[in-house]
Design a protein around this motif. Structure first.
Motif, PDB file in Angstrom:
ATOM      1  N   ASN A 138       0.836  -1.193   0.000  1.00  0.00           N
ATOM      2  CA  ASN A 138       0.000   0.000   0.000  1.00  0.00           C
ATOM      3  C   ASN A 138       0.872   1.244   0.000  1.00  0.00           C
ATOM      4  O   ASN A 138       2.090   1.181   0.183  1.00  0.00           O
ATOM      5  CB  ASN A 138      -0.912  -0.009   1.233  1.00  0.00           C
ATOM      6  CG  ASN A 138      -1.865  -1.190   1.234  1.00  0.00           C
ATOM      7  OD1 ASN A 138      -2.360  -1.591   0.186  1.00  0.00           O
ATOM      8  ND2 ASN A 138      -2.132  -1.758   2.412  1.00  0.00           N
ATOM      9  N   SER A 139       0.259   2.390  -0.180  1.00  0.00           N
ATOM     10  CA  SER A 139       0.997   3.648  -0.161  1.00  0.00           C
ATOM     11  C   SER A 139       1.782   3.782   1.142  1.00  0.00           C
ATOM     12  O   SER A 139       1.256   3.513   2.226  1.00  0.00           O
ATOM     13  CB  SER A 139       0.015   4.818  -0.294  1.00  0.00           C
ATOM     14  OG  SER A 139       0.682   6.041  -0.229  1.00  0.00           O
ATOM     15  N   ASN A 140       3.054   4.148   1.020  1.00  0.00           N
ATOM     16  CA  ASN A 140       3.963   4.275   2.167  1.00  0.00           C
ATOM     17  C   ASN A 140       4.200   2.940   2.876  1.00  0.00           C
ATOM     18  O   ASN A 140       4.588   2.913   4.048  1.00  0.00           O
ATOM     19  CB  ASN A 140       3.454   5.305   3.176  1.00  0.00           C
ATOM     20  CG  ASN A 140       3.380   6.698   2.588  1.00  0.00           C
ATOM     21  OD1 ASN A 140       4.288   7.121   1.860  1.00  0.00           O
ATOM     22  ND2 ASN A 140       2.305   7.413   2.875  1.00  0.00           N
ATOM     23  N   GLY A 141       3.972   1.835   2.173  1.00  0.00           N
ATOM     24  CA  GLY A 141       4.201   0.523   2.774  1.00  0.00           C
ATOM     25  C   GLY A 141       5.659   0.279   3.102  1.00  0.00           C
ATOM     26  O   GLY A 141       6.563   0.917   2.551  1.00  0.00           O
ATOM     27  N   ARG A 142       5.880  -0.693   3.999  1.00  0.00           N
ATOM     28  CA  ARG A 142       7.238  -0.998   4.456  1.00  0.00           C
ATOM     29  C   ARG A 142       7.694  -2.366   3.954  1.00  0.00           C
ATOM     30  O   ARG A 142       6.909  -3.305   3.859  1.00  0.00           O
ATOM     31  CB  ARG A 142       7.316  -1.013   5.985  1.00  0.00           C
ATOM     32  CG  ARG A 142       7.166   0.337   6.658  1.00  0.00           C
ATOM     33  CD  ARG A 142       7.331   0.179   8.165  1.00  0.00           C
ATOM     34  NE  ARG A 142       6.380  -0.782   8.713  1.00  0.00           N
ATOM     35  CZ  ARG A 142       6.553  -1.460   9.855  1.00  0.00           C
ATOM     36  NH1 ARG A 142       7.671  -1.311  10.553  1.00  0.00           N
ATOM     37  NH2 ARG A 142       5.625  -2.290  10.294  1.00  0.00           N
ATOM     38  N   LEU A 143       8.981  -2.455   3.669  1.00  0.00           N
ATOM     39  CA  LEU A 143       9.643  -3.718   3.381  1.00  0.00           C
ATOM     40  C   LEU A 143      10.683  -3.948   4.462  1.00  0.00           C
ATOM     41  O   LEU A 143      11.530  -3.074   4.723  1.00  0.00           O
ATOM     42  CB  LEU A 143      10.318  -3.674   2.015  1.00  0.00           C
ATOM     43  CG  LEU A 143      11.243  -4.847   1.682  1.00  0.00           C
ATOM     44  CD1 LEU A 143      10.490  -6.165   1.691  1.00  0.00           C
ATOM     45  CD2 LEU A 143      11.940  -4.619   0.350  1.00  0.00           C
ATOM     46  N   ILE A 144      10.625  -5.113   5.115  1.00  0.00           N
ATOM     47  CA  ILE A 144      11.537  -5.424   6.215  1.00  0.00           C
ATOM     48  C   ILE A 144      12.276  -6.718   5.882  1.00  0.00           C
ATOM     49  O   ILE A 144      11.652  -7.758   5.647  1.00  0.00           O
ATOM     50  CB  ILE A 144      10.777  -5.584   7.543  1.00  0.00           C
ATOM     51  CG1 ILE A 144       9.984  -4.315   7.851  1.00  0.00           C
ATOM     52  CG2 ILE A 144      11.742  -5.908   8.677  1.00  0.00           C
ATOM     53  CD1 ILE A 144       9.131  -4.404   9.111  1.00  0.00           C
ATOM     54  N   VAL A 145      13.584  -6.646   5.845  1.00  0.00           N
ATOM     55  CA  VAL A 145      14.422  -7.800   5.525  1.00  0.00           C
ATOM     56  C   VAL A 145      15.385  -8.051   6.677  1.00  0.00           C
ATOM     57  O   VAL A 145      16.127  -7.144   7.088  1.00  0.00           O
ATOM     58  CB  VAL A 145      15.234  -7.568   4.228  1.00  0.00           C
ATOM     59  CG1 VAL A 145      16.221  -8.714   3.999  1.00  0.00           C
ATOM     60  CG2 VAL A 145      14.295  -7.423   3.028  1.00  0.00           C
ATOM     61  N   GLN A 146      15.360  -9.271   7.208  1.00  0.00           N
ATOM     62  CA  GLN A 146      16.401  -9.686   8.152  1.00  0.00           C
ATOM     63  C   GLN A 146      17.268 -10.727   7.459  1.00  0.00           C
ATOM     64  O   GLN A 146      16.767 -11.664   6.840  1.00  0.00           O
ATOM     65  CB  GLN A 146      15.821 -10.277   9.437  1.00  0.00           C
ATOM     66  CG  GLN A 146      16.932 -10.720  10.412  1.00  0.00           C
ATOM     67  CD  GLN A 146      16.481 -10.982  11.829  1.00  0.00           C
ATOM     68  OE1 GLN A 146      17.199 -10.632  12.782  1.00  0.00           O
ATOM     69  NE2 GLN A 146      15.320 -11.582  12.009  1.00  0.00           N
ATOM     70  N   THR A 147      18.583 -10.537   7.554  1.00  0.00           N
ATOM     71  CA  THR A 147      19.520 -11.454   6.932  1.00  0.00           C
ATOM     72  C   THR A 147      20.767 -11.555   7.805  1.00  0.00           C
ATOM     73  O   THR A 147      20.932 -10.789   8.762  1.00  0.00           O
ATOM     74  CB  THR A 147      19.887 -10.962   5.511  1.00  0.00           C
ATOM     75  OG1 THR A 147      20.678 -11.961   4.845  1.00  0.00           O
ATOM     76  CG2 THR A 147      20.675  -9.659   5.564  1.00  0.00           C
ATOM     77  N   LEU A 148      21.609 -12.523   7.503  1.00  0.00           N
ATOM     78  CA  LEU A 148      22.867 -12.636   8.238  1.00  0.00           C
ATOM     79  C   LEU A 148      23.657 -11.344   8.104  1.00  0.00           C
ATOM     80  O   LEU A 148      23.684 -10.728   7.030  1.00  0.00           O
ATOM     81  CB  LEU A 148      23.703 -13.794   7.690  1.00  0.00           C
ATOM     82  CG  LEU A 148      23.144 -15.200   7.885  1.00  0.00           C
ATOM     83  CD1 LEU A 148      24.020 -16.212   7.149  1.00  0.00           C
ATOM     84  CD2 LEU A 148      23.052 -15.561   9.358  1.00  0.00           C
ATOM     85  N   HIS A 149      24.316 -10.938   9.174  1.00  0.00           N
ATOM     86  CA  HIS A 149      25.096  -9.708   9.109  1.00  0.00           C
ATOM     87  C   HIS A 149      26.278  -9.926   8.167  1.00  0.00           C
ATOM     88  O   HIS A 149      27.075 -10.846   8.374  1.00  0.00           O
ATOM     89  CB  HIS A 149      25.595  -9.313  10.496  1.00  0.00           C
ATOM     90  CG  HIS A 149      26.045  -7.890  10.564  1.00  0.00           C
ATOM     91  ND1 HIS A 149      27.174  -7.431   9.921  1.00  0.00           N
ATOM     92  CD2 HIS A 149      25.503  -6.806  11.193  1.00  0.00           C
ATOM     93  CE1 HIS A 149      27.321  -6.149  10.163  1.00  0.00           C
ATOM     94  NE2 HIS A 149      26.305  -5.741  10.920  1.00  0.00           N
ATOM     95  N   PRO A 150      26.409  -9.115   7.115  1.00  0.00           N
ATOM     96  CA  PRO A 150      27.455  -9.370   6.125  1.00  0.00           C
ATOM     97  C   PRO A 150      28.875  -9.436   6.696  1.00  0.00           C
ATOM     98  O   PRO A 150      29.671 -10.272   6.266  1.00  0.00           O
ATOM     99  CB  PRO A 150      27.305  -8.204   5.151  1.00  0.00           C
ATOM    100  CG  PRO A 150      25.874  -7.815   5.252  1.00  0.00           C
ATOM    101  CD  PRO A 150      25.520  -8.012   6.704  1.00  0.00           C
ATOM    102  N   LEU A 151      29.182  -8.595   7.656  1.00  0.00           N
ATOM    103  CA  LEU A 151      30.548  -8.600   8.190  1.00  0.00           C
ATOM    104  C   LEU A 151      30.862  -9.900   8.931  1.00  0.00           C
ATOM    105  O   LEU A 151      31.994 -10.371   8.916  1.00  0.00           O
ATOM    106  CB  LEU A 151      30.761  -7.402   9.119  1.00  0.00           C
ATOM    107  CG  LEU A 151      30.903  -6.045   8.428  1.00  0.00           C
ATOM    108  CD1 LEU A 151      31.026  -4.946   9.466  1.00  0.00           C
ATOM    109  CD2 LEU A 151      32.102  -6.031   7.494  1.00  0.00           C
ATOM    110  N   ILE A 152      29.846 -10.478   9.577  1.00  0.00           N
ATOM    111  CA  ILE A 152      30.049 -11.733  10.287  1.00  0.00           C
ATOM    112  C   ILE A 152      29.972 -12.909   9.321  1.00  0.00           C
ATOM    113  O   ILE A 152      30.801 -13.824   9.346  1.00  0.00           O
ATOM    114  CB  ILE A 152      29.010 -11.891  11.410  1.00  0.00           C
ATOM    115  CG1 ILE A 152      29.091 -10.711  12.388  1.00  0.00           C
ATOM    116  CG2 ILE A 152      29.201 -13.211  12.143  1.00  0.00           C
ATOM    117  CD1 ILE A 152      30.432 -10.542  13.063  1.00  0.00           C
ATOM    118  N   ALA A 153      28.981 -12.887   8.427  1.00  0.00           N
ATOM    119  CA  ALA A 153      28.778 -13.996   7.500  1.00  0.00           C
ATOM    120  C   ALA A 153      29.886 -14.112   6.477  1.00  0.00           C
ATOM    121  O   ALA A 153      30.115 -15.188   5.910  1.00  0.00           O
ATOM    122  CB  ALA A 153      27.433 -13.840   6.787  1.00  0.00           C
TER     123      ALA A 153
END
Length: 224
Positions: A138-153
Motif C-alpha cells: 500500500n501507499s507508504n508501505g514498508r519492506l523489512i528484511v532480516q539477513t545474516l550480518h554481512p561482516l560476520i557472514a
C-alpha cells in the motif's frame, strides 16, 4: 528462468522441509531464540501495521506470532510441506507460491508491510521480488528484511557479492546443503533504494554471549 543455483536452493528446501520443521519445533537454533525472533517481531511492530505478508514463511512461526499481536497476516512459501505444516499449526493464512510466481504478479494482494526473514538466499530470485514489492504494498508501505550480518557472514572470504557454499554445521537434522548469494551491506542498501524504497531503519541485533551482531534488519518505506 531460474539459474542453476536458484534451482538448487528450491530443490534442497523440498528435502530440508522436515528437518527444518523439527529444528524449529525443538528450538535447536539458539540465535533465533536468543536474538533474531524477537528482533524481527519488534521491527514489524515498530510502526502501525494492519496487514502484512511473510515471504518465505517456512512453517509459519512468524505469521502466528504476528497474528497474536492482531495483524492480518499471510504467509507465502514455495515448498508444499512447509505450507502444509503452517496450515496445521494454528492461526494465519498461508499460500503456496514460489518467488518466481510472486515476481510474475501471482500474489495479487496488497499489504502495509512485507517481511523477508532470512528468506532471501538467491540472486535473481531476490531481484525479482524487489521488483514486485512496490506492487504488493500500500501507499507508504514498508519492506523489512532480516539477513545474516554481512561482516560476520563473510568469514575469511573477500568482502564482495557472490555465491557461497552453504553449511548446516551445528544442526542435528539431515539437511541438504543450500548455496546462498552473499551481499555486502552496501549492496543490500542499494537494493532498497534502487527499487523505490527509502531506508528508514537499520538494526543490528547483538548476540549477548559474544557481543557481535547476529543479523542485520533493513526497513525501507515505499516512496513511489
Amino acid at each position: 528462468m531460474l539459474d542453476i543455483q536458484e534451482q538448487q536452493i528450491l530443490s534442497a528446501w523440498h528435502q530440508n522441509a522436515q528437518p527444518w520443521i523439527d529444528a524449529i519445533a525443538n528450538n535447536e537454533i539458539e540465535s533465533r531464540i536468543a536474538v533474531t525472533n524477537q528482533a524481527i517481531i519488534d521491527a514489524v511492530l515498530a510502526e502501525p501495521t494492519q496487514t502484512a505478508v511473510d515471504i518465505g514463511c517456512g512453517e509459519g512461526w512468524l505469521v502466528r506470532a504476528l497474528t497474536s499481536h492482531g495483524l492480518d497476516m499471510l504467509g507465502a512459501d514455495g515448498v508444499p510441506k512447509l505450507i502444509e505444516q503452517a496450515q496445521l499449526s494454528g492461526d494465519g493464512q498461508f499460500r503456496q507460491v514460489t518467488y518466481e510466481e510472486i515476481a510474475n504478479g501471482q500474489l495479487n494482494d496488497s499489504f502495509d508491510t512485507a517481511v523477508c526473514n532470512f528468506s532471501l538466499l538467491g540472486h535473481n530470485s531476490a531481484l525479482g521480488l524487489f521488483t514486485a514489492f512496490p506492487n504488493l504494498l500500500n501507499s507508504n508501505g514498508r519492506l523489512i528484511v532480516q539477513t545474516l550480518h554481512p561482516l560476520i557472514a563473510c568469514g575469511t572470504e573477500a568482502y564482495k557479492d557472490g555465491w557461497r557454499p552453504g553449511s548446516w554445521a551445528g544442526f542435528k537434522g539431515d539437511f541438504v546443503t543450500v548455496p546462498w548469494y552473499f551481499r555486502t551491506l552496501e549492496t543490500w542498501v542499494a537494493l532498497f533504494t534502487q527499487h523505490g524504497f527509502r531506508l528508514i531503519h537499520l538494526y543490528e541485533p547483538i548476540d549477548p554471549s559474544t557481543g557481535h551482531p547476529v543479523s542485520v534488519i533493513l526497513v525501507g518505506q515505499l516512496t513511489q
